[in-house]
Structures are given as C-alpha cells and as structure tokens.
Motif scaffolding. Structure first.
Motif, PDB file in Angstrom:
ATOM      1  N   ASP A 127      -7.014  12.394  13.353  1.00  0.00           N
ATOM      2  CA  ASP A 127      -8.320  11.783  13.622  1.00  0.00           C
ATOM      3  C   ASP A 127      -8.670  11.848  15.108  1.00  0.00           C
ATOM      4  N   GLY A 159      -1.785  10.914  10.512  1.00  0.00           N
ATOM      5  CA  GLY A 159      -3.223  10.938  10.181  1.00  0.00           C
ATOM      6  C   GLY A 159      -4.066  10.488  11.368  1.00  0.00           C
ATOM      7  N   ASP A 201      -6.804   6.994  -0.240  1.00  0.00           N
ATOM      8  CA  ASP A 201      -6.757   5.661  -0.837  1.00  0.00           C
ATOM      9  C   ASP A 201      -7.536   5.551  -2.145  1.00  0.00           C
ATOM     10  N   GLU A 218      -8.433  20.476   9.415  1.00  0.00           N
ATOM     11  CA  GLU A 218      -7.896  21.483   8.482  1.00  0.00           C
ATOM     12  C   GLU A 218      -8.890  22.641   8.307  1.00  0.00           C
ATOM     13  N   GLY A 271       0.294   9.918   0.578  1.00  0.00           N
ATOM     14  CA  GLY A 271      -0.607   9.504   1.656  1.00  0.00           C
ATOM     15  C   GLY A 271      -1.715  10.507   1.920  1.00  0.00           C
ATOM     16  N   HIS A 294       0.815  -1.222   0.000  1.00  0.00           N
ATOM     17  CA  HIS A 294       0.000   0.000   0.000  1.00  0.00           C
ATOM     18  C   HIS A 294       0.856   1.283   0.000  1.00  0.00           C
ATOM     19  N   ASN A 314      -3.723  17.640   2.751  1.00  0.00           N
ATOM     20  CA  ASN A 314      -3.807  18.832   3.606  1.00  0.00           C
ATOM     21  C   ASN A 314      -3.052  20.006   2.958  1.00  0.00           C
TER      22      ASN A 314
HETATM   23  O1  KG4 Z   1      -3.838   7.275   2.943  1.00  0.00           O
HETATM   24  P1  KG4 Z   1      -5.155   7.292   3.589  1.00  0.00           P
HETATM   25  O2  KG4 Z   1      -6.371   7.579   2.742  1.00  0.00           O
HETATM   26  O3  KG4 Z   1      -5.412   5.928   4.313  1.00  0.00           O
HETATM   27  C1  KG4 Z   1      -4.367   5.248   4.960  1.00  0.00           C
HETATM   28  O4  KG4 Z   1      -3.561   4.606   4.244  1.00  0.00           O
HETATM   29  O5  KG4 Z   1      -4.293   5.391   6.194  1.00  0.00           O
HETATM   30  O6  KG4 Z   1      -5.074   8.340   4.775  1.00  0.00           O
HETATM   31  C2  KG4 Z   1      -6.137   8.582   5.621  1.00  0.00           C
HETATM   32  C3  KG4 Z   1      -5.709   9.610   6.636  1.00  0.00           C
HETATM   33  C4  KG4 Z   1      -6.757   9.830   7.726  1.00  0.00           C
HETATM   34  O7  KG4 Z   1      -6.104   9.797   8.977  1.00  0.00           O
HETATM   35  C5  KG4 Z   1      -7.296  11.217   7.392  1.00  0.00           C
HETATM   36  O8  KG4 Z   1      -7.766  11.909   8.527  1.00  0.00           O
HETATM   37  C6  KG4 Z   1      -6.078  11.880   6.793  1.00  0.00           C
HETATM   38  O9  KG4 Z   1      -5.490  10.883   6.001  1.00  0.00           O
HETATM   39  N1  KG4 Z   1      -6.420  13.045   5.956  1.00  0.00           N
HETATM   40  C7  KG4 Z   1      -6.071  14.306   6.258  1.00  0.00           C
HETATM   41  C8  KG4 Z   1      -6.671  15.132   5.279  1.00  0.00           C
HETATM   42  N2  KG4 Z   1      -7.344  14.338   4.401  1.00  0.00           N
HETATM   43  C9  KG4 Z   1      -7.187  13.055   4.833  1.00  0.00           C
HETATM   44  N3  KG4 Z   1      -5.342  14.802   7.272  1.00  0.00           N
HETATM   45  C10 KG4 Z   1      -5.175  16.142   7.321  1.00  0.00           C
HETATM   46  N4  KG4 Z   1      -5.723  17.002   6.432  1.00  0.00           N
HETATM   47  C11 KG4 Z   1      -6.457  16.547   5.395  1.00  0.00           C
HETATM   48  N5  KG4 Z   1      -6.999  17.394   4.522  1.00  0.00           N
END
Ligand code: KG4
Ligand code: ZN
Length: 351
Positions: free
Chosen positions: A187, A183, A321, A204, A288, A129, A293
């Motif tokens: 959360d 991330g 993802d 954000e 990622g 991944h 952000n």
């Molecule tokens: O890569 P991803 O879609 O899934 C994983 O592989 O974990 O990342 C998801 C993470 C979540 O923790 C989400 O809150 C964070 O990315 N995320 C962000 C934003 N968009 C998604 N964190 C900060 N600012 C954002 N705009």
C-alpha cells in the motif's frame, strides 16, 4: 438456566454436527461482511465494500469506517439470509470477528452480533481474524486438515504459523514481521508510485510488464530465524524514487514495481519453504489479502513443487476480508471443542 449456560449446552450438541447454519460477521476494517455457512460450505456471502468512500483519503479513515459499518450491517444481514433462502430462526450460532482490526469498526459487528445472538437465544462466538483467513482455505479444500504451515499475508500481518489444530494452543508462530506488514508495504509503495488505495492490486498490475532492474537487500540475511521486516524494502523504493528525482532522472515505474514485488514475495516464499524444512511439514496454506497476488500464488506453488511441499491456495475472493471465512473458522472452533464467548467479550484491536 442463564444465557451462557444454555449457550454452552448448545455448543456441546453442535460439536459433532456439520449440518447447522452459522451467521457470521466481519467488520474489522473497510468491508462490512455477512455470510451464512454450513460446515465448510458457504451458503451465502455478502460484502459491502467501502473502498470508494476511503479512496479519496488515500487510506482507511477509522471513524468513517465505523459509521459506514453501522449503515450497512442490517441490510447485508437481510441480504445474506435471503440469498441463503433461510430466516433468522434457522440460525444456530452467531460468529463475529473480535480482533485484530480497527476498534470502532470491530465494535459494530461485535455488538450487533451479540445482540442478535442474545435476542435469538443462541450461542455467540468471537473469532480471531487471522484464524478466519486461515480457514478460508477450507472453503476451497474441504478435504484437508492440520498439520500444515500457514503463511498469512495481509494488510496487518505477515506471519508463518505451524498449525496442528484449530484451538490457540495448537498454533505456534514460527516467524512474524517486526515492523510493517507485507500488505502495508504494498500500500505504501503504491502511494509513492502515485497509484492510490488499495495499493496491492495496483502494484501487481503495474509490475506485470516490469523487469527486475532494482535490487533490494533482504533484511536479516544470515540470521537463524524466520521473522520479517518490510520497512527497509519500502524505504529503499522511496529512496530510489527521491534520489532519481533529485538528479532530474525518470525511474521506470513498471520495473520498480516488479523489483519491489519480487523482493517482497520471494522473501515470504523462501521463509515459508524454510519453515517446512525445519518442521518436516510438507503442506502449506496461503492466507490473507496479499494471497490474492498472482505472482505470490505462482511463486509459492513453484517453490513448493521443487521442494516436495503441497501448496493450498484459497479462492481469490476469499483471500481479502469476508465473513464466510469467519463462519468457517467458527465451525472449526466448535468442532475442536471451543466454548462460546461470553457476552462481555471486548474487541481486541491488536489480537
Ligand atoms: O486481508 P486483507 O483484506 O485485510 C487485512 O486483514 O489487512 O488484506 C488487505 C491487504 C491490503 O494491504 C492490500 O493492498 C493487499 O491485501 N492486497 C494485495 C492484493 N490484493 C490485496 N497485495 C498484493 N497484491 C494483490 N493482488
Ligand atoms: Zn484480513
């Protein structure tokens, strides 16, 4: 010739081509995704998000995620093929995320992908991944190649890699989190601020009008490594809220969200620029979900400019993802000489 011998021969004949279709799947968490790619080009990309289903639980419930992947996977396959204007017989490789992620969720994509590849008599490849997240940059910038530094910031990872090629032996970890991922900390902070799931985009948004009024100590200050820790910063946010509430005071949540975001984002940016300095590599890729952000995108770009480092940002839609990034990662692996996966490949939650 058995299935695997045939798959190996097929990979050899694909190595120098970039005109063939890969059908890719991603089901490691709460998105069921299927895409068709050709080289670094995305022909179609379909994502069926379960966010609305998990929202009411305040986070992803693994068993519910697996069951919803099963419900969605067949129809998103049809949709990805029809949007691409092709049929199953046109596909030459099936690629699937096999880790890291939720075990039951990964198994849905993995078993579906294997069965499809076997049925079609074409090779199958399991994809890491994180490599998928890195490969998302090639969709936006098909002209770039290693070496580069990759900053991977997601719900499960916060790592800095030195990437000199696409095979595992060419990728070195320079720094990674020792506890929570960045991330995950977004959360959790979102949850204590009452913002719900998923937290990153909500934090954000709240931070947009905030000011830097709270300061949080940076972990490992003065130590000579590039590892991260995010649990202390998250704990400091929680303590700020609970101390204020014990005193009967109101906390300005916009300021708290801004101060948290500043502290988490500047931490990963500073370590990444330091990784460039130490390795002499003058190009950084962002990868990622947290890469979506804007505050991080802007700060990394500014610091890169100041330090003579070129910063590559994937399209926001390929940060979180998706299966297109998994397909492109498969293309890169095949080009670099990887072997197809055996049909006994297991899912690896902590890959
Ligand atoms: O890569 P991803 O879609 O899934 C994983 O592989 O974990 O990342 C998801 C993470 C979540 O923790 C989400 O809150 C964070 O990315 N995320 C962000 C934003 N968009 C998604 N964190 C900060 N600012 C954002 N705009
Ligand atoms: Zn991810």
């Amino acid at each position: 010739m058995n299935y695997y011998e045939k798959a190996k021969l097929a990979f050899e004949s694909l190595r120098d081509r970039k005109d063939y279709y890969i059908l890719a799947y991603e089901s490691s968490c709460d998105e069921t995704a299927c895409a068709v790619v050709r080289g670094r080009e995305v022909v179609s990309s379909v994502i069926s998000s379960q966010i609305d289903i998990h929202k009411r639980f305040g986070g992803v419930v693994p068993e519910i995620a697996s069951r919803n992947h099963i419900l969605a996977i067949d129809s998103i396959t049809d949709e990805a093929l029809s949007r691409a204007g092709i049929e199953l017989k046109d596909i030459e490789v099936v690629a699937v995320t096999y880790g890291a992620g939720l075990l039951g969720a990964l198994l849905v994509g993995l078993c579906y992908g294997k069965a499809l590849a076997y049925g079609l008599g074409i090779p199958f490849i399991g994809i890491n991944h994180i490599k998928g997240h890195i490969a998302a940059n090639y969709i936006t910038r098909p002209d770039i190649d290693p070496p580069f530094i990759a900053l991977v910031t997601s719900g499960g990872h916060s790592s800095i890699f030195k990437v000199e090629g696409f095979l595992d032996r060419n990728i070195e970890i320079l720094g990674e989190t020792r506890d929570d991922a960045i991330g995950e900390s977004f959360d959790k902070v979102a949850r204590v601020l009452g913002l719900g799931y998923p937290g990153g985009p909500a934090v954000e948004k709240l931070a947009k009008n905030g000011k830097n009024t709270f300061s949080f100590t940076r972990p490992f200050k003065g130590e000579n490594h590039l590892d991260f820790s995010f649990s202390g910063i998250k704990r400091a946010v929680i303590n700020t809220l609970s101390n204020a509430s014990a005193r009967g005071e109101e906390v300005n949540k916009e300021d708290l969200a801004f101060s948290f975001q500043l502290s988490a984002v500047s931490y990963v940016v500073d370590n990444t620029i330091e990784a460039c300095r130490r390795t002499g590599i003058k190009r950084v890729l962002l990868a990622g979900g947290v890469g979506a952000n804007n505050y991080l995108r802007n700060m990394l770009t500014e610091e890169g400019n100041k330090n003579g480092v070129e910063v590559i940002l994937p399209d926001v839609k390929y940060c979180t993802d998706n299966a297109a990034m998994i397909g492109v990662a498969a293309f890169e692996e095949i080009k670099a000489g990887a072997l197809p996966s055996d049909l006994s490949l297991d899912a690896d939650p902590s890959l």
